[in-house]
Motif scaffolding. Structure first.
Motif, PDB file in Angstrom:
ATOM      1  N   GLY A  74      23.596   0.690  24.714  1.00  0.00           N
ATOM      2  CA  GLY A  74      24.646  -0.108  24.837  1.00  0.00           C
ATOM      3  C   GLY A  74      25.313  -0.471  26.318  1.00  0.00           C
ATOM      4  N   LEU A  75      25.206   0.902  27.136  1.00  0.00           N
ATOM      5  CA  LEU A  75      25.563   0.821  28.427  1.00  0.00           C
ATOM      6  C   LEU A  75      24.607   0.427  29.275  1.00  0.00           C
ATOM      7  CD1 LEU A  75      28.044   3.705  28.318  1.00  0.00           C
ATOM      8  CD2 LEU A  75      28.693   1.428  28.593  1.00  0.00           C
ATOM      9  N   ALA A  76      23.444   0.105  28.709  1.00  0.00           N
ATOM     10  CA  ALA A  76      22.319  -0.259  29.666  1.00  0.00           C
ATOM     11  C   ALA A  76      21.869   0.639  30.908  1.00  0.00           C
ATOM     12  CB  ALA A  76      22.424  -1.877  30.510  1.00  0.00           C
ATOM     13  N   ASP A  78      19.783   3.528  32.688  1.00  0.00           N
ATOM     14  CA  ASP A  78      18.316   3.844  32.965  1.00  0.00           C
ATOM     15  C   ASP A  78      18.010   5.253  32.529  1.00  0.00           C
ATOM     16  OD1 ASP A  78      19.264   5.854  34.703  1.00  0.00           O
ATOM     17  OD2 ASP A  78      18.867   4.451  36.421  1.00  0.00           O
ATOM     18  N   ASP A  79      16.955   6.045  32.550  1.00  0.00           N
ATOM     19  CA  ASP A  79      16.548   7.076  31.920  1.00  0.00           C
ATOM     20  C   ASP A  79      17.255   8.326  32.518  1.00  0.00           C
ATOM     21  OD1 ASP A  79      14.525   5.928  30.342  1.00  0.00           O
ATOM     22  OD2 ASP A  79      12.852   6.155  31.830  1.00  0.00           O
ATOM     23  N   ASP A  80      17.388   8.306  33.921  1.00  0.00           N
ATOM     24  CA  ASP A  80      17.960   9.414  34.788  1.00  0.00           C
ATOM     25  C   ASP A  80      19.720   9.486  33.950  1.00  0.00           C
ATOM     26  OD1 ASP A  80      15.968  10.367  36.053  1.00  0.00           O
ATOM     27  OD2 ASP A  80      16.568   9.138  37.736  1.00  0.00           O
ATOM     28  N   ALA A  81      20.301   8.346  33.952  1.00  0.00           N
ATOM     29  CA  ALA A  81      21.583   8.212  33.594  1.00  0.00           C
ATOM     30  C   ALA A  81      21.574   8.610  31.794  1.00  0.00           C
ATOM     31  CB  ALA A  81      22.021   6.823  33.621  1.00  0.00           C
ATOM     32  N   ALA A  82      20.662   8.229  31.087  1.00  0.00           N
ATOM     33  CA  ALA A  82      20.811   8.446  29.738  1.00  0.00           C
ATOM     34  C   ALA A  82      20.567   9.957  29.650  1.00  0.00           C
ATOM     35  CB  ALA A  82      19.632   7.786  29.024  1.00  0.00           C
ATOM     36  N   ALA A  83      19.575  10.690  30.416  1.00  0.00           N
ATOM     37  CA  ALA A  83      19.434  11.998  30.234  1.00  0.00           C
ATOM     38  C   ALA A  83      20.657  12.739  30.658  1.00  0.00           C
ATOM     39  CB  ALA A  83      18.223  12.577  31.103  1.00  0.00           C
ATOM     40  N   HIS A  84      21.563  12.189  31.559  1.00  0.00           N
ATOM     41  CA  HIS A  84      22.515  12.935  32.036  1.00  0.00           C
ATOM     42  C   HIS A  84      23.659  12.816  30.904  1.00  0.00           C
ATOM     43  CE1 HIS A  84      25.820  14.176  34.884  1.00  0.00           C
ATOM     44  NE2 HIS A  84      26.554  13.108  34.678  1.00  0.00           N
ATOM     45  N   LEU A  85      23.749  11.739  30.152  1.00  0.00           N
ATOM     46  CA  LEU A  85      24.742  11.583  29.232  1.00  0.00           C
ATOM     47  C   LEU A  85      24.403  12.488  27.921  1.00  0.00           C
ATOM     48  CD1 LEU A  85      26.921   9.890  27.741  1.00  0.00           C
ATOM     49  CD2 LEU A  85      25.223   8.167  26.994  1.00  0.00           C
ATOM     50  N   HIS A  86      23.168  12.736  27.755  1.00  0.00           N
ATOM     51  CA  HIS A  86      22.681  13.829  26.834  1.00  0.00           C
ATOM     52  C   HIS A  86      23.346  15.011  26.968  1.00  0.00           C
ATOM     53  CE1 HIS A  86      20.294  11.986  23.498  1.00  0.00           C
ATOM     54  NE2 HIS A  86      19.854  10.907  24.427  1.00  0.00           N
TER      55      HIS A  86
END
Length: 283
Positions: A74-76, A78-86
């Protein structure tokens, strides 16, 4: 670094950087917020607005992996930011820390770097402090007040904007790398000290830190204006040091046959001549 609601801070910062039209939403009239509204993120992620509000406010801190994936889409991110969110949604308890001591670099790794006389190479820790270098790696950053600390070089060195012609891009990537390190080990005292000092001394750092961008240092082409070698366009590869988690071996190279290759060779010859000169002539 405030960690009380790290997940909510990250969601708010990233939401502010996404334009509705980028995701196929109608912007519609005057908007009181920069970026997406909370209800728009909730819609895109397939969760209720109330639940999303609780996430941003810190009243819900541990969404499921499926919800985190949906928020990343939903927030578009990238892979690095998604891993950080996890990592923010499911933080790993920190190990008990030993007393702080000087970082040691494997002698084998140092010898490996020294076997590349024509290739600048440095070892960095999570805070982008230079722990070791070969002769050409030292020469690349020599002459700067913060030559052994690449974060402080970018934001506190008076010559930084001349040394890095694409300073803004370098600054964004540098802060993004520091943010990535903070997500892995937010309790690192050196990281806390670095962020605290730069937040006080650099308005540009404060602005970029508030964006919560995530940039893992991997590979890139970077321009330098060196005081001795002139213009250098170098590509680098960041290699993980498996024997020392958190460290990276950064190797710089010029395009074969390019003016930068010749300039790098010149810098190497000047470095070699300086090393061979009598001690009283180096001062």
């Amino acid at each position: 670094m405030a960690k009380e609601n790290a997940l909510g801070e990250f969601l708010r910062a990233r939401r502010a950087q996404v334009r509705p039209e980028d995701l196929g939403l109608l912007a519609g009239g005057a908007r009181r917020v920069t970026g997406l509204r909370r209800e728009e993120v909730a819609l895109l992620a397939g969760v209720s607005t109330d639940y999303y509000v609780r996430l941003e406010q810190g009243r819900e801190r541990h969404p499921s992996a499926q919800v985190v994936d949906a928020l990343a889409r939903g927030l578009a991110l990238d892979d690095d930011a998604a891993a950080h969110l996890h990592r923010l949604a499911a933080p790993v308890p920190g190990a008990r820390r030993r007393a702080r001591r000087r970082e040691q670099v494997s002698p084998n790794l140092v010898r490996l770097m020294e076997s590349w006389p024509g290739t600048p190479a440095v070892i960095l820790d999570r805070c982008l402090t230079v722990l070791a270098h070969n002769a050409l790696g030292k020469a690349l950053f020599d002459g700067h007040r913060h030559r052994g600390d690449l974060v402080r070089l970018v934001f506190l060195d008076p010559d930084a904007r001349e040394f890095y012609p694409d300073w803004e891009r370098v600054a964004v990537n540098t802060v993004g790398g520091l943010r990535a390190a903070a997500g892995i080990d937010p309790d690192d005292p050196r990281l806390i000290e670095t962020v605290g000092e730069l937040s006080v001394k650099s308005e540009a750092f404060r602005r970029l830190w508030a964006r919560h961008d995530i940039r893992q240092k991997t590979h890139e082409t970077k321009r330098f204006h060196h005081r001795l070698a002139g213009e250098l366009v170098l590509s680098y590869e960041a290699l993980t040091v498996n024997s020392a988690p958190g460290r990276q071996l950064i190797v710089y190279q010029a395009e074969p046959g390019s003016p930068s290759e010749a300039a790098l060779a010149l810098l190497g010859s000047l470095t070699a001549e300086s090393a061979q000169a009598p001690e009283n002539l180096r001062r």
